[in-house]
Design a protein around this motif. Structure first.
Motif, PDB file in Angstrom:
ATOM      1  N   PRO A 280       1.152  -1.138  -0.184  1.00  0.00           N
ATOM      2  CA  PRO A 280      -0.149  -0.154  -0.048  1.00  0.00           C
ATOM      3  C   PRO A 280       0.761   1.086  -0.136  1.00  0.00           C
ATOM      4  CG  PRO A 280      -0.269  -2.087   1.813  1.00  0.00           C
ATOM      5  CD  PRO A 280       0.391  -1.958   1.669  1.00  0.00           C
ATOM      6  N   ASP A 281       0.436   2.219  -0.492  1.00  0.00           N
ATOM      7  CA  ASP A 281       1.114   3.382  -0.635  1.00  0.00           C
ATOM      8  C   ASP A 281       1.591   4.310   0.456  1.00  0.00           C
ATOM      9  OD1 ASP A 281      -0.026   3.547  -3.017  1.00  0.00           O
ATOM     10  OD2 ASP A 281      -1.059   4.727  -2.654  1.00  0.00           O
ATOM     11  N   ARG A 282       0.778   3.792   1.342  1.00  0.00           N
ATOM     12  CA  ARG A 282       1.681   5.019   2.971  1.00  0.00           C
ATOM     13  C   ARG A 282       1.826   3.336   3.741  1.00  0.00           C
ATOM     14  NH1 ARG A 282      -2.988   5.719   8.518  1.00  0.00           N
ATOM     15  NH2 ARG A 282      -1.251   6.737   9.546  1.00  0.00           N
ATOM     16  N   ASP A 283       2.451   2.633   3.252  1.00  0.00           N
ATOM     17  CA  ASP A 283       3.268   1.421   3.875  1.00  0.00           C
ATOM     18  C   ASP A 283       4.961   1.874   2.764  1.00  0.00           C
ATOM     19  OD1 ASP A 283       1.883   0.137   5.565  1.00  0.00           O
ATOM     20  OD2 ASP A 283       1.067  -1.419   4.702  1.00  0.00           O
ATOM     21  N   LEU A 284       4.032   1.981   1.629  1.00  0.00           N
ATOM     22  CA  LEU A 284       5.067   2.344   0.772  1.00  0.00           C
ATOM     23  C   LEU A 284       6.549   3.602   1.070  1.00  0.00           C
ATOM     24  CD1 LEU A 284       7.401   2.273  -1.406  1.00  0.00           C
ATOM     25  CD2 LEU A 284       5.381   3.233  -2.728  1.00  0.00           C
ATOM     26  N   ILE A 285       5.472   4.502   1.924  1.00  0.00           N
ATOM     27  CA  ILE A 285       6.455   5.731   2.206  1.00  0.00           C
ATOM     28  C   ILE A 285       6.682   6.361   3.264  1.00  0.00           C
ATOM     29  CG2 ILE A 285       5.412   8.241   2.925  1.00  0.00           C
ATOM     30  CD1 ILE A 285       3.696   8.398   0.369  1.00  0.00           C
ATOM     31  N   ASP A 286       6.361   4.596   3.994  1.00  0.00           N
ATOM     32  CA  ASP A 286       7.206   4.780   5.720  1.00  0.00           C
ATOM     33  C   ASP A 286       8.369   4.212   5.417  1.00  0.00           C
ATOM     34  OD1 ASP A 286       5.290   5.899   6.958  1.00  0.00           O
ATOM     35  OD2 ASP A 286       3.558   3.447   7.122  1.00  0.00           O
TER      36      ASP A 286
ATOM     37  N   CYS B 166      10.275   4.457   3.011  1.00  0.00           N
ATOM     38  CA  CYS B 166      11.042   5.648   1.882  1.00  0.00           C
ATOM     39  C   CYS B 166      11.682   6.313   3.162  1.00  0.00           C
ATOM     40  CB  CYS B 166       9.783   6.742   0.962  1.00  0.00           C
ATOM     41  SG  CYS B 166       9.538   5.576  -0.553  1.00  0.00           S
ATOM     42  N   LEU B 167      10.424   6.927   4.575  1.00  0.00           N
ATOM     43  CA  LEU B 167      11.288   7.933   5.398  1.00  0.00           C
ATOM     44  C   LEU B 167      12.144   6.992   6.325  1.00  0.00           C
ATOM     45  CD1 LEU B 167       7.770   8.872   6.538  1.00  0.00           C
ATOM     46  CD2 LEU B 167       9.489  10.407   5.549  1.00  0.00           C
ATOM     47  N   ARG B 168      12.465   6.042   6.364  1.00  0.00           N
ATOM     48  CA  ARG B 168      13.440   5.185   6.994  1.00  0.00           C
ATOM     49  C   ARG B 168      14.662   4.554   6.245  1.00  0.00           C
ATOM     50  NH1 ARG B 168       9.134   0.038   8.730  1.00  0.00           N
ATOM     51  NH2 ARG B 168       7.575   0.996   9.038  1.00  0.00           N
ATOM     52  N   GLY B 169      14.978   5.287   4.376  1.00  0.00           N
ATOM     53  CA  GLY B 169      15.380   5.539   3.945  1.00  0.00           C
ATOM     54  C   GLY B 169      15.915   4.324   3.262  1.00  0.00           C
ATOM     55  N   ASP B 170      14.936   3.332   2.705  1.00  0.00           N
ATOM     56  CA  ASP B 170      15.017   1.855   2.079  1.00  0.00           C
ATOM     57  C   ASP B 170      14.970   2.588   0.580  1.00  0.00           C
ATOM     58  OD1 ASP B 170      14.265  -0.013   0.901  1.00  0.00           O
ATOM     59  OD2 ASP B 170      13.446  -1.158   2.648  1.00  0.00           O
ATOM     60  N   GLU B 171      15.940   2.226  -0.009  1.00  0.00           N
ATOM     61  CA  GLU B 171      16.635   2.569  -1.508  1.00  0.00           C
ATOM     62  C   GLU B 171      15.474   2.245  -2.402  1.00  0.00           C
ATOM     63  OE1 GLU B 171      20.881   2.215  -2.349  1.00  0.00           O
ATOM     64  OE2 GLU B 171      21.461   3.785  -0.666  1.00  0.00           O
ATOM     65  N   ALA B 172      15.728   1.218  -2.026  1.00  0.00           N
ATOM     66  CA  ALA B 172      14.650   0.214  -3.357  1.00  0.00           C
ATOM     67  C   ALA B 172      13.130   0.585  -2.804  1.00  0.00           C
ATOM     68  CB  ALA B 172      14.456  -1.210  -3.016  1.00  0.00           C
ATOM     69  N   ALA B 173      12.630   1.271  -1.736  1.00  0.00           N
ATOM     70  CA  ALA B 173      11.575   1.678  -1.922  1.00  0.00           C
ATOM     71  C   ALA B 173      11.436   3.124  -2.176  1.00  0.00           C
ATOM     72  CB  ALA B 173      11.146   2.045  -0.010  1.00  0.00           C
ATOM     73  N   TRP B 174      12.377   3.990  -2.354  1.00  0.00           N
ATOM     74  CA  TRP B 174      11.776   4.917  -2.891  1.00  0.00           C
ATOM     75  C   TRP B 174      12.468   5.144  -4.862  1.00  0.00           C
ATOM     76  CZ3 TRP B 174      11.544   9.606  -1.559  1.00  0.00           C
ATOM     77  CH2 TRP B 174      11.753  10.200  -0.521  1.00  0.00           C
ATOM     78  N   ARG B 175      12.636   3.798  -4.869  1.00  0.00           N
ATOM     79  CA  ARG B 175      12.838   3.376  -6.650  1.00  0.00           C
ATOM     80  C   ARG B 175      11.086   3.113  -6.768  1.00  0.00           C
ATOM     81  NH1 ARG B 175      17.589   0.958  -6.127  1.00  0.00           N
ATOM     82  NH2 ARG B 175      17.199  -1.350  -5.328  1.00  0.00           N
TER      83      ARG B 175
ATOM     84  N   ALA C  17      11.297  18.830   0.767  1.00  0.00           N
ATOM     85  CA  ALA C  17      11.717  19.761   1.520  1.00  0.00           C
ATOM     86  C   ALA C  17      11.431  19.854   3.224  1.00  0.00           C
ATOM     87  CB  ALA C  17      11.231  20.959   1.192  1.00  0.00           C
ATOM     88  N   ASN C  18      12.234  20.598   4.079  1.00  0.00           N
ATOM     89  CA  ASN C  18      12.132  20.214   5.601  1.00  0.00           C
ATOM     90  C   ASN C  18      12.078  18.877   6.137  1.00  0.00           C
ATOM     91  OD1 ASN C  18      12.694  23.220   5.292  1.00  0.00           O
ATOM     92  ND2 ASN C  18       9.748  23.245   4.497  1.00  0.00           N
ATOM     93  N   ASP C  19      13.603  18.423   5.100  1.00  0.00           N
ATOM     94  CA  ASP C  19      13.494  16.367   6.137  1.00  0.00           C
ATOM     95  C   ASP C  19      12.145  15.957   6.122  1.00  0.00           C
ATOM     96  OD1 ASP C  19      14.915  14.314   7.417  1.00  0.00           O
ATOM     97  OD2 ASP C  19      13.893  15.127   9.215  1.00  0.00           O
ATOM     98  N   MET C  20      11.478  16.371   4.263  1.00  0.00           N
ATOM     99  CA  MET C  20      10.331  15.562   3.807  1.00  0.00           C
ATOM    100  C   MET C  20       9.422  15.549   4.733  1.00  0.00           C
ATOM    101  SD  MET C  20      12.212  10.913   2.513  1.00  0.00           S
ATOM    102  CE  MET C  20      13.151  11.882   4.015  1.00  0.00           C
ATOM    103  N   ARG C  21       9.382  17.060   4.712  1.00  0.00           N
ATOM    104  CA  ARG C  21       7.918  17.023   5.742  1.00  0.00           C
ATOM    105  C   ARG C  21       6.412  17.075   5.377  1.00  0.00           C
ATOM    106  NH1 ARG C  21       6.959  20.888  10.084  1.00  0.00           N
ATOM    107  NH2 ARG C  21       4.775  21.617  10.129  1.00  0.00           N
TER     108      ARG C  21
ATOM    109  N   PHE D 268       1.740  13.598   7.133  1.00  0.00           N
ATOM    110  CA  PHE D 268       1.140  13.320   5.466  1.00  0.00           C
ATOM    111  C   PHE D 268      -0.576  12.420   6.396  1.00  0.00           C
ATOM    112  CE2 PHE D 268      -1.275  10.968   2.114  1.00  0.00           C
ATOM    113  CZ  PHE D 268      -2.397  12.623   1.432  1.00  0.00           C
ATOM    114  N   ASN D 269      -1.981  13.178   5.960  1.00  0.00           N
ATOM    115  CA  ASN D 269      -3.430  12.519   6.187  1.00  0.00           C
ATOM    116  C   ASN D 269      -3.152  12.213   5.852  1.00  0.00           C
ATOM    117  OD1 ASN D 269      -5.142  12.773   8.336  1.00  0.00           O
ATOM    118  ND2 ASN D 269      -6.567  14.536   7.742  1.00  0.00           N
TER     119      ASN D 269
END
Length: 211
Positions: free
Chosen positions: A7-13, A15-24, A70-74, A79-80
């Motif tokens: 799911p999108d939410r899990d993917l972004i979580d 990404c926020l942890r720095g997972d490179e594969a998730a960013w791809r 921007a601003n450390d991915m604020r 995001f709500n």
């Protein structure tokens, strides 16, 4: 890991942890949405309904990503998640607004340029500042005095009038003035053009009558 099933939410979580594969996967999943909305918005909002070229679309993509990071991915961190597809909806709105703002700015810049007075014809006091005689210097002085009364709404009045006098009275080019005052050349040209407009509408008839 089957990325398309996450799911999108899990993917972004991730990404926020720095997972490179998730960013791809983030780029694979959301880049087409951003580019598609940018293309359609530009096509529908531009004056001639023109198609944006690849470079422009890339610029829009990078601008949206810059806002997200921007601003450390604020934007991502705060995001709500009101529903499963909330982030996709957010991306579409954010991209459409960014493109629309860009088009409005472009149209505004075009209108401003169309209002600018060419510096080549200059003013009746001199074809250009190549040869300023005594009569022209007197007229310039009178116009400068008049400009002081009518340019107060425009930024630094003393600086602007000095630029006007240096350009017309002392053969100083716009390029050299930009270096002296540490301004963009376009801004210097706009300052001179604005002084010309004021002089033509407020000062020239009076100055000629007094000379």
């Amino acid at each position: 890991m089957k990325w398309p099933e996450i799911p999108d939410r899990d993917l972004i979580d991730l990404c926020l942890r720095g997972d490179e594969a998730a960013w791809r996967e983030f780029l694979r999943r959301f880049q087409p949405i951003i580019l598609g909305v940018a293309y359609n918005t530009y096509r529908s909002r531009s004056r001639e309904h023109e198609r944006p070229d690849e470079t422009r679309l890339e610029d829009f993509l990078h601008a949206v990503l810059d806002k997200l990071l921007a601003n450390d991915m604020r934007a991502l961190r705060l995001f709500n998640w009101t529903h499963e597809n909330a982030f996709r909806a957010f991306l579409k709105v954010a991209t459409a607004n960014l493109v629309a703002d860009n088009i409005r700015k472009e149209n505004s810049d075009k209108r401003d340029r169309s209002r600018e007075i060419s510096l080549d014809p200059a003013m009746p006091i001199a074809a250009r500042p190549e040869a300023v005689g005594a009569d022209s210097k007197i007229l310039l002085s009178q116009i400068a005095g008049c400009l002081e009364k009518h340019t107060e709404p425009y930024g630094d009045r003393t600086r602007d009038i000095a630029i006007f006098l240096l350009y017309f009275g002392h053969r100083v080019t716009a390029m050299d003035l930009s270096k002296v005052y540490k301004l963009n050349v376009r801004l210097v040209e706009n300052i001179i053009a604005r002084q010309i407009r004021v002089a033509r509408t407020k000062c020239l008839g009076r100055a000629v009558a007094e000379s």
